[in-house]
Design a protein around this motif. Structure first.
Motif, PDB file in Angstrom:
ATOM      1  N   ILE A 761       0.837  -1.200   0.000  1.00  0.00           N
ATOM      2  CA  ILE A 761       0.000   0.000   0.000  1.00  0.00           C
ATOM      3  C   ILE A 761       0.871   1.249   0.000  1.00  0.00           C
ATOM      4  CG2 ILE A 761      -1.678   1.325   1.340  1.00  0.00           C
ATOM      5  CD1 ILE A 761      -2.787  -1.349   2.368  1.00  0.00           C
ATOM      6  N   GLY A 762       1.899   1.244   0.863  1.00  0.00           N
ATOM      7  CA  GLY A 762       2.795   2.407   0.938  1.00  0.00           C
ATOM      8  C   GLY A 762       3.491   2.671  -0.379  1.00  0.00           C
ATOM      9  N   MET A 763       3.948   1.619  -1.057  1.00  0.00           N
ATOM     10  CA  MET A 763       4.614   1.787  -2.344  1.00  0.00           C
ATOM     11  C   MET A 763       3.662   2.369  -3.380  1.00  0.00           C
ATOM     12  SD  MET A 763       7.811   0.934  -2.139  1.00  0.00           S
ATOM     13  CE  MET A 763       8.252   0.645  -3.863  1.00  0.00           C
ATOM     14  N   ALA A 764       2.404   1.892  -3.369  1.00  0.00           N
ATOM     15  CA  ALA A 764       1.428   2.398  -4.332  1.00  0.00           C
ATOM     16  C   ALA A 764       1.120   3.874  -4.092  1.00  0.00           C
ATOM     17  CB  ALA A 764       0.150   1.563  -4.255  1.00  0.00           C
ATOM     18  N   GLY A 801     -11.978  13.581  -8.791  1.00  0.00           N
ATOM     19  CA  GLY A 801     -11.592  12.633  -9.835  1.00  0.00           C
ATOM     20  C   GLY A 801     -10.283  11.948  -9.533  1.00  0.00           C
ATOM     21  N   ASP A 802      -9.299  12.704  -9.021  1.00  0.00           N
ATOM     22  CA  ASP A 802      -8.001  12.119  -8.685  1.00  0.00           C
ATOM     23  C   ASP A 802      -8.133  11.122  -7.536  1.00  0.00           C
ATOM     24  OD1 ASP A 802      -7.010  13.739 -10.620  1.00  0.00           O
ATOM     25  OD2 ASP A 802      -5.991  15.145  -9.278  1.00  0.00           O
ATOM     26  N   ALA A 803      -8.985  11.456  -6.583  1.00  0.00           N
ATOM     27  CA  ALA A 803      -9.176  10.551  -5.441  1.00  0.00           C
ATOM     28  C   ALA A 803      -9.775   9.226  -5.899  1.00  0.00           C
ATOM     29  CB  ALA A 803     -10.071  11.211  -4.394  1.00  0.00           C
ATOM     30  N   ALA A 804     -10.796   9.296  -6.752  1.00  0.00           N
ATOM     31  CA  ALA A 804     -11.430   8.071  -7.251  1.00  0.00           C
ATOM     32  C   ALA A 804     -10.443   7.247  -8.069  1.00  0.00           C
ATOM     33  CB  ALA A 804     -12.661   8.426  -8.088  1.00  0.00           C
ATOM     34  N   SER A 805      -9.629   7.941  -8.873  1.00  0.00           N
ATOM     35  CA  SER A 805      -8.630   7.240  -9.676  1.00  0.00           C
ATOM     36  C   SER A 805      -7.597   6.554  -8.794  1.00  0.00           C
ATOM     37  CB  SER A 805      -7.945   8.232 -10.617  1.00  0.00           C
ATOM     38  OG  SER A 805      -6.917   7.599 -11.351  1.00  0.00           O
ATOM     39  N   LEU A 806      -7.158   7.237  -7.725  1.00  0.00           N
ATOM     40  CA  LEU A 806      -6.188   6.648  -6.809  1.00  0.00           C
ATOM     41  C   LEU A 806      -6.758   5.402  -6.135  1.00  0.00           C
ATOM     42  CD1 LEU A 806      -3.554   6.659  -5.185  1.00  0.00           C
ATOM     43  CD2 LEU A 806      -4.626   8.276  -3.601  1.00  0.00           C
ATOM     44  N   ALA A 807      -8.038   5.484  -5.714  1.00  0.00           N
ATOM     45  CA  ALA A 807      -8.668   4.317  -5.076  1.00  0.00           C
ATOM     46  C   ALA A 807      -8.708   3.133  -6.042  1.00  0.00           C
ATOM     47  CB  ALA A 807     -10.077   4.671  -4.607  1.00  0.00           C
TER      48      ALA A 807
END
Length: 816
Positions: A761-764, A801-807
């Motif tokens: 998770i940290g790496m991602a 949008g960035d948050a949804a993409s990151l998830a």
């Protein structure tokens, strides 16, 4: 009537004398159970021997043999008579005439007869072709005639059985499995077949056959009593119905209970279920042992060739502290000491369920005999191991049954005794109360990604119907019991309140959704008032679905699911105005501040390890404190890659992260205007001892400067251990929590806990270029529930949008 009286009445070999004596025996109230079955068998032996003697005279080379149930001396009132007329083949015509003079009187009396006329060679040939015939001949018993002929057949049949065991036993196992698939499990059926269902009399007979093979043996404790109980019930069923039936129909259960002197039909079913459970568990253990022995025999010649005749070394793979895998079972490590480790039964059970392996009978019995009771409240590890066990999916059932067979479940949870083997007289329910509770936990394990507290969901699933063992409304009684159990196993006051509320209202959503007008505002408000908060609503929704799915196919449908989902949506809207703001971070302690200043001045990581233990209790002042884990404090100058580096180092050292927090700490004004990252984690060793702090720090320095290949080390370790075919965990779920914080975007991760998960998770997150402002990680049983407060490089929340993409990217990474 005494045995002498019976024999006096049967001196006349005709059916009249036997019929009168038989009737008197069956209507005699003073004699029942094994004595009556033995007397009925003896009475029938004498009558058939008289028929044989009158017809055969002094003939040689012929004998009358009882086989099957009659051979075992287990005649119920309406049982078939299984007979073989054995002869040497010298005069087939005379033997046929003799058979008629024996069979016809039996038919004239209206008794069911399963008969055959064979030479020993024919009997052995037929047995070789028909497994059921071979099983019947294993119980051959001489009645009359040439005893040497009968003894020779018995010896030959048993020799054949033992010689052919490697082939015959797998056939017998398959036969038992096919029968179970057709008839179901005796320990759960409302109208069970006492003979054919799994855990019934056929399985008990199969266990005798396995023992006769000398290849393996069944656990004997309680097995004879269980078999006797089922035979007693069958006797009473025959007398109550006047028919040769093995199905315990609903309309006959009260009469059968009265015949046995039991309180009611529920008491009768509970005794039947308890007996079936003993036989079913003994069957599981026995067939595992048969498989192990046959595999060992198949492998041994190859191993001898490879090892040059040396004795092969048994492989033992560690699973948890004090727990190893050996020969496909979970056993205790040689150094394990159950008498000094009260958490060991739960740790072993959780490890077995997670690996999809059975618990060794010897291990369970050793723990049951020697493990000391858990203190009250339970230590944190015990609670976590229980949650891990409950969250392991289908393998939980077999492991739970192993614990229950030796009394460990009721020792851990005394309230379980009232629901154990308790029938549910409801056409919707397919399980007894106790099995329904475990089934609900299994179903709930599929929904752990939907809730922020999967531990509370799983424990609520285990306890939601616990009140059914008490009179009155089971939800009301269950609330009281759940509150007591939750406190005893170590939940804090807030969690106890949530668990008791979930048990009290576990039917609220389904009953409201299907029985009330959802467009009436008062309906939704009443549910919101009962639930009280979004987190509890989330848990109750998952529990409702798990409960319904575990009840049976008639209890849940897409229509019901849509109604409940609609209600939850409306209630969530009512509760939304009560959502709390993001809490302010607590002020650092003196130790945390000291570590932060030292990290700033040295320019590298600084850490402190502090063991946490349960205090010695007054009840056991001489005992050892129970280890709860280790608090790990790390301070690191603010820099990229801290989270994956620390998480990776811990994974390399086989440290399980129980809880974790990361936050940026501003140094005091008199030191410098700089930021240090502070990590406050609780960790525990998977097994073995904890690493030294100096070694952890050395590896952390290497991880931060890039000279420690964490991913490679973890990959090597994974490759060293073959993957076990255990429960398949539900896929990870990553979501954005809307309006959870005004200062950051909150990413919630719910996934199966595994070595290196937090590192991945940290790496991602690092690769995505976001900053982790703070994080709140917890491991609840086998479930990781993590929340990451992330911002842009400028310290602002991410655009939607960035948050949804990151998830989405993070979820895809964890699925890979």
């Amino acid at each position: 009537m005494t045995g002498t009286d019976v024999r006096e009445e049967t001196e006349d070999p005709g059916p009249g004398g036997y019929a009168a004596a038989r009737l008197r025996l069956l209507t005699e109230g003073a004699r029942s159970g094994p004595p009556r079955r033995a007397a009925l068998s003896g009475l029938t032996d004498d009558w058939l021997a008289g028929l044989f003697g009158a017809a055969a005279g002094a003939a040689h080379g012929v004998s009358l043999v009882a086989v099957g149930g009659y051979g075992r001396g287990e005649l119920s009132p309406r049982s078939d008579l299984d007979l073989v007329l054995l002869h040497d083949g010298t005069d087939p015509g005379a033997v046929a005439a003799l058979a008629d003079r024996i069979w016809y009187p039996v038919w004239d009396l209206g008794l069911a007869l399963d008969h055959s006329v064979r030479t020993p060679a024919e009997a052995r040939k037929t047995a070789g072709e028909d497994l059921k015939v071979h099983l019947g001949l294993l119980d051959a018993r001489h009645l009359a005639g040439d005893a040497g002929l009968t003894a020779g057949l018995r010896t030959a049949v048993l020799t054949d059985w033992r010689n052919q065991a490697p082939k015959r036993l797998p056939e017998l196992k398959e036969l038992c499995a096919e029968r179970a698939a057709r008839q179901g499990e005796l320990q759960y059926l409302l109208e069970p077949d006492l003979k054919e269902a799994r855990g019934g009399l056929r399985d008990a007979t199969a266990l005798r056959a396995v023992a006769a093979s000398w290849l393996a043996d069944a656990p004997r404790e309680g097995l004879a009593d269980a078999r006797r109980r089922l035979l007693d019930v069958r006797d009473a069923l025959h007398l109550a119905t006047g028919r040769a039936t093995d199905r315990l129909a609903l309309q006959e259960q009260d009469q059968v209970a009265a015949e046995l002197g039991l309180l009611d039909a529920d008491t009768l079913l509970r005794q039947v279920y308890e007996a079936a459970r003993v036989i079913a568990y003994a069957s599981d253990v026995t067939w595992r042992e048969v498989g192990r022995v046959l595999r060992s025999r198949a492998v041994r010649p190859r191993l001898r060739a490879i090892l040059g005749g040396g004795k092969p070394v048994t492989e033992r793979s560690p699973l948890a502290e004090g727990v190893v895998e050996q020969d496909g079972e979970v056993v205790l490590a040689r150094a394990a000491r159950p008498e000094r480790d009260p958490v060991l039964p739960l740790r072993a059970a959780a490890a077995a369920a997670q690996a999809g392996l059975p618990l060794s009978l010897h291990a369970v019995r050793r723990m049951a005999a020697t493990a000391r009771p858990l203190p009250t409240p339970w230590p944190a590890e015990a609670r976590e191991q229980l949650v891990t066990l409950l969250g392991s999916g289908r393998p939980t059932i077999e492991v739970w049954e192993a614990l229950e067979a030796e009394g460990l479940v009721t020792r851990l949870l005394p309230d379980w005794e009232r629901v154990r083997c308790r029938p549910q007289r409801n056409a919707v329910h397919v399980w007894t109360v106790d099995r329904h509770l475990i089934e609900t936990a299994v179903r709930a394990s599929e929904f752990t990604r939907r809730v922020s507290r999967p531990d509370l969901l799983l424990v609520a699933a285990l306890l939601h119907d616990i009140g059914k063992g008490w009179p009155g409304d089971h939800s009301v009684a269950g609330e009281i019991i759940a509150r007591d159990v939750a406190a005893r196993i170590g939940f804090d006051r807030a969690d106890v309140a949530v668990l008791s509320l979930l048990v009290r209202h576990h039917l609220l959503l389904i009953e409201t959704a299907t029985r009330r007008d959802l467009d009436d505002p008062a309906t939704v408000r009443s549910v919101a008032e009962a639930v009280g908060g979004q987190g509890t609503l989330e848990l109750l929704h998952a529990l409702t679905e798990a409960d319904a799915l575990a009840t049976g196919p008639a209890a849940w449908s897409s229509w019901r699911g849509s109604l409940v989902a609609d209600l939850v949506r409306r209630v969530r809207a009512v509760l939304a105005g009560d959502a709390p703001d993001e809490p302010e971070p607590a002020a650092p302690t003196a130790e945390q501040e000291r570590l932060a200043i030292e990290a700033y001045r040295t320019g590298g990581p600084v850490l402190a390890l502090r063991a946490q233990t349960e205090p010695v209790t007054a009840e056991d002042p001489a005992g050892d404190p129970e280890p709860l884990g280790v608090e790990l404090l790390i301070a690191v100058p603010d820099q990229p890659g801290v989270l994956p580096a620390v998480a990776g180092v811990l994974a390399v050292h086989r440290l399980t992260v129980r809880t974790a927090e990361l936050r940026a700490l501003r140094l005091p004004d008199d030191v410098d205007d700089a930021t240090v990252l502070l990590l406050n984690w609780r960790v525990a060793a998977e097994y073995g001892s904890l690493p030294q702090a100096a070694r952890l720090r050395t590896d952390l320095v290497r991880a931060l400067d890039g000279t420690l290949d964490i991913a490679g080390r973890l990959a090597e370790r994974d490759a060293a251990y073959p993957r076990r075919r255990g429960w398949t965990a539900p896929p990870p779920r990553v979501t954005v929590a809307p309006a959870a914080s005004h200062h950051a975007t909150v990413i919630e991760v719910r996934a199966q806990d595994a070595p290196g998960l937090l590192h991945r998770i940290g790496m991602a997150l690092e690769k995505a270029g976001v900053r982790v402002r703070s994080m709140h990680v917890s491991t609840l049983g086998s479930n990781a529930v993590d929340a990451f407060y992330v911002t842009t490089g400028a310290g602002a929340p991410l655009p939607a949008g960035d948050a949804a993409s990151l998830a989405g990217v993070l979820e895809e990474t964890l699925r890979g």
